[in-house]
Design a protein around this motif. Sequence first.
Motif, short mmCIF file in Angstrom:
data_model
loop_
_atom_site.label_atom_id
_atom_site.label_comp_id
_atom_site.label_asym_id
_atom_site.label_seq_id
_atom_site.Cartn_x
_atom_site.Cartn_y
_atom_site.Cartn_z
N VAL A 62 9.23 -10.24 -8.74
CA VAL A 62 9.03 -9.11 -8.07
C VAL A 62 9.01 -8.08 -8.61
O VAL A 62 8.28 -6.64 -8.46
N GLN A 63 10.42 -7.22 -9.29
CA GLN A 63 10.51 -6.31 -10.23
C GLN A 63 9.38 -6.25 -11.25
O GLN A 63 9.33 -4.54 -11.24
N THR A 64 9.86 -6.82 -12.49
CA THR A 64 9.49 -6.67 -13.49
C THR A 64 7.79 -6.93 -13.24
O THR A 64 6.79 -5.89 -14.17
N ASP A 65 7.57 -7.85 -13.26
CA ASP A 65 6.16 -7.90 -13.22
C ASP A 65 5.60 -7.85 -12.37
O ASP A 65 4.30 -6.78 -13.25
N ILE A 66 5.49 -7.21 -11.11
CA ILE A 66 4.33 -7.08 -9.78
C ILE A 66 5.17 -5.26 -10.30
O ILE A 66 4.23 -4.43 -10.58
N LEU A 67 6.67 -4.61 -9.95
CA LEU A 67 6.92 -3.39 -9.36
C LEU A 67 6.51 -2.77 -11.27
O LEU A 67 5.81 -1.53 -10.92
N ARG A 68 7.29 -3.26 -11.82
CA ARG A 68 6.99 -1.96 -13.12
C ARG A 68 5.56 -2.39 -14.21
O ARG A 68 4.72 -1.45 -14.39
N ASN A 69 4.86 -3.42 -14.34
CA ASN A 69 4.04 -3.55 -15.17
C ASN A 69 2.94 -3.23 -13.95
O ASN A 69 2.07 -2.46 -14.62
N GLU A 70 2.43 -3.99 -13.17
CA GLU A 70 1.24 -4.35 -12.53
C GLU A 70 0.61 -2.84 -11.42
O GLU A 70 0.46 -2.29 -11.68
N MET A 71 2.67 -2.65 -11.18
CA MET A 71 2.01 -1.15 -9.93
C MET A 71 2.48 0.47 -11.12
O MET A 71 2.10 1.21 -10.40
N GLY A 72 2.79 0.10 -12.87
CA GLY A 72 3.18 0.86 -13.43
C GLY A 72 4.44 2.04 -12.64
O GLY A 72 4.56 3.40 -12.87
N PHE A 73 5.50 1.58 -12.55
CA PHE A 73 6.93 2.48 -11.50
C PHE A 73 7.09 2.58 -13.07
O PHE A 73 8.07 1.64 -13.29
N LYS A 74 7.90 4.03 -12.90
CA LYS A 74 8.38 4.68 -14.18
C LYS A 74 9.79 4.67 -13.70
O LYS A 74 11.03 5.34 -14.62
N GLY A 75 10.49 4.94 -12.63
CA GLY A 75 11.41 5.76 -12.09
C GLY A 75 13.10 4.52 -12.02
O GLY A 75 12.32 3.26 -12.32
N LEU A 76 13.72 4.44 -10.92
CA LEU A 76 15.33 4.03 -10.71
C LEU A 76 14.43 2.77 -9.93
O LEU A 76 13.93 3.41 -8.83
N ILE A 77 15.54 1.84 -10.17
CA ILE A 77 14.95 0.65 -9.83
C ILE A 77 16.14 0.43 -8.98
O ILE A 77 17.25 0.41 -10.35
N ILE B 195 1.00 -1.48 -0.02
CA ILE B 195 0.55 -0.32 0.15
C ILE B 195 1.19 1.51 -0.24
O ILE B 195 0.39 1.63 -0.75
N PRO B 196 1.75 1.73 0.90
CA PRO B 196 2.98 2.62 0.94
C PRO B 196 3.50 2.97 -0.33
O PRO B 196 3.27 3.82 -1.12
N PHE B 197 4.06 1.52 -1.11
CA PHE B 197 4.37 1.26 -2.43
C PHE B 197 3.49 2.48 -3.14
O PHE B 197 3.81 3.28 -4.29
N LYS B 198 2.36 1.93 -3.24
CA LYS B 198 1.60 2.24 -4.24
C LYS B 198 1.00 3.44 -4.89
O LYS B 198 1.36 4.00 -5.53
N LYS B 199 1.16 4.03 -3.30
CA LYS B 199 0.79 5.18 -3.51
C LYS B 199 1.55 6.26 -3.19
O LYS B 199 1.44 7.80 -3.79
N ALA B 200 2.59 6.27 -2.71
CA ALA B 200 3.79 6.64 -3.44
C ALA B 200 4.53 6.85 -4.80
O ALA B 200 5.11 7.95 -5.54
N ILE B 201 4.50 5.73 -5.03
CA ILE B 201 4.66 5.90 -6.81
C ILE B 201 3.44 6.68 -7.96
O ILE B 201 3.26 7.78 -8.61
#
Length: 748
Positions: A336-351, A276-282
């Motif tokens: 974790v990184q590509t499937d969840i963070l990038r693709n599902e949560m829509g994060f476009k910043g630096l990992i 939840i905090p990560f999604k809201k921060a993204i």
Amino acid sequence: MMKFLISAFLSLTFIAAPVGATAKSSPPYKGGVAAVSADGVVLSKDKTGQETAQRSDFAPSKKSWDSADKLLKKMSVDEKIGQLVHIGINARFANQDSFFFKDLRRHIADNKLGGIVFFGAPIYETTHIANRMQEAAKIPLLMSLDAETGIGMRFADATNFPWAMALAATGEPDLSRRMGVITGREARAIGIQHVFAPVLDINNNAANPVINVRSFSEDPNEVADHGIAFTIGMQSQKVIATGKHFPGHGDTNVDSHRGLPIIDLPRERLDSLELIPFKKAIDAGLGSIMIAHIALPQIDGEVITPLKEYRGGDAEPGAEIVSEKATIPATLSKKVQTDILRNEMGFKGLIVTDAMSMSGLTIYFTQEEAGVRALLAGADILLKPENVDDMLKGLRDAVASGRVPQERLDDAVRRQLAWKYELGLFKQKITPLDQIDRIVANEETVKLSNEIAEKAITLVRHEAGVLPLARDKKIAVLGISNGFDGPSTMSTLAGTLRSGGLRFEQAYLQENSTVQQNQAASKTVSEADVVIVGLYGRVRSGAANSVGIPDNGAAILREALASGKTVIGIAFGNPYILGSFPEMKTYIVAYGDMSSLQRAVGRGLLGEQNFTGKLPISLPGLHPRGSGISVNYPKPKVLPRPPYPPAAVATRTTGDVVIQVKVGPTGEVETADVLSGHPLLRSAAQKAATETKFDLREPRDEQRVFLIYRFKLDSQPENTCCERLPYVITITSPYEIVTQSTHVASTE
């Protein structure tokens, strides 16, 4: 003419809120009428009318992305690979002919590394060597820093803000935003563009040995509110904020510096809490996310086994290494990184990975393999390898063999380059030194740190009549630490109490204290009526006892509790320590051992400031989240100005007069007894004290009040202790000294 200063330290009983009262809820980051704060942050008003930060729009522009694409086409494979790796150093003075300088320059100039993460060091040496390495770099370096408590987390000369949990204890997310602004401003001033904060982990495991007070709260929405506020403040200064440690390091009982934590939870649980905090921060514009060395068997079940030969990592010497069969850590997991963070949560910043030298990773993978797996998983920055050359070799071999597709390599490098263009590093990569002492640790920084501390300290338990401290009791102050810093650990607490006129005996213990020191501490405690125990069991990543207190100190504390003495426990770090001493009747949580927090606690004990903080976490089986006893010390209606006795003027007598007054049920002073002070000053101060009136919220039983009238000559420098007291009266003496006569003439 001479001016004299009178200071009054007031100690009164309090109005208590019921334990378990709910902390102030933080406002949502949505809706309202747009406005702009003084530091350029976009604000809006929520339905209650309170202004709140909305989001950060700091991200690479189209121009920055286009520039990155043009440069990427000109780069060699080795240049691209070098950009992925960011080395970690402790800066120091180094002659350019020294091995330290030459080896670092080799990595920058020859291996073409993309950045440097700095750890504990002097400020000027850090900025200077950063400039030297920028000079050596063909492509500007991205400089980064762990700064969860401001840049003072790594630099002793800077202001060290309280930990994140203290911010949540205040109930005011705007304090987190303001701290983010200052942290970003100071980071830029010393040449840092990428900060590894805020912590977005939810600390819902009391046994967590590595996160603890680094987390804002056990509540995901409270973590999100403060984390977003900090991010918005930070990125308003054109510094990249980093949410960590994805997908959530809060529910662990293993320190990833010493082993690989395993979070055996289903995706549904992560969605309902940790993420939840990560999604809201993204959604609010967070620029960077750090991936944790944690295993999630129900997300990625790839089994891994320890290497036959452990090559070392970040664990403290002597610390137990947790080595067991596990599953792939998030830092190396594409799921974790590509499937969840990038693709599902829509994060476009630096990992960015957590440090690649940590034992949670090095137990299972060589540096050659770890770097390749992290890149394939989706990471853009491989942070602080245990061996830079080995990691680079592994990456080169993997690219040459086709194991790492060119597209994946280019994607990671392009993202870094775009941020470097957006940060202006291609136009100005050298940091001027002459701005540092105007920006870092200035008055605004110190004031905010103190404000956070004063609003954060939390009175969880209180034995009737213990606070404020009685001056007529025999008092011992005992510090117990899980570190090895010596008695200086508790110097701010002790200094604050002494400056408030308290007399006490002092002792300090740590794990390696001698038999004689243990015996002396035991004697000091046994002879006291009241024992103030500073529990300095704070988070120490990689340490064997990372959040507890040593056995020698715990034994003395247990003896004091068993004897029936009045014991005041203060958690200067781990708030959960009460669970080991549940019989303690008075317990204060300070959330850290920073100077500002120690001063705030000392003043609270003396009755010089209120207790208003609320627990952002629950103490299992003892107190729920939101617990906190409110202590509101009433203000005087009248604080008389005593005349300065002519004889004292003639002899230039100054000093403190400590007076104990008994206040009646409606606020009148019934008696005033002088406890100490120069004979020439006593009667005037005593007379003034009897004329004091106090503003009580409601009729109370008789109560103690300690007034300290501090008489000061105009020629004497200001005392910092006096400036922070709640009531300061400056008076001009109606007398002057006649130097050629034995008599004193009145000027009136």
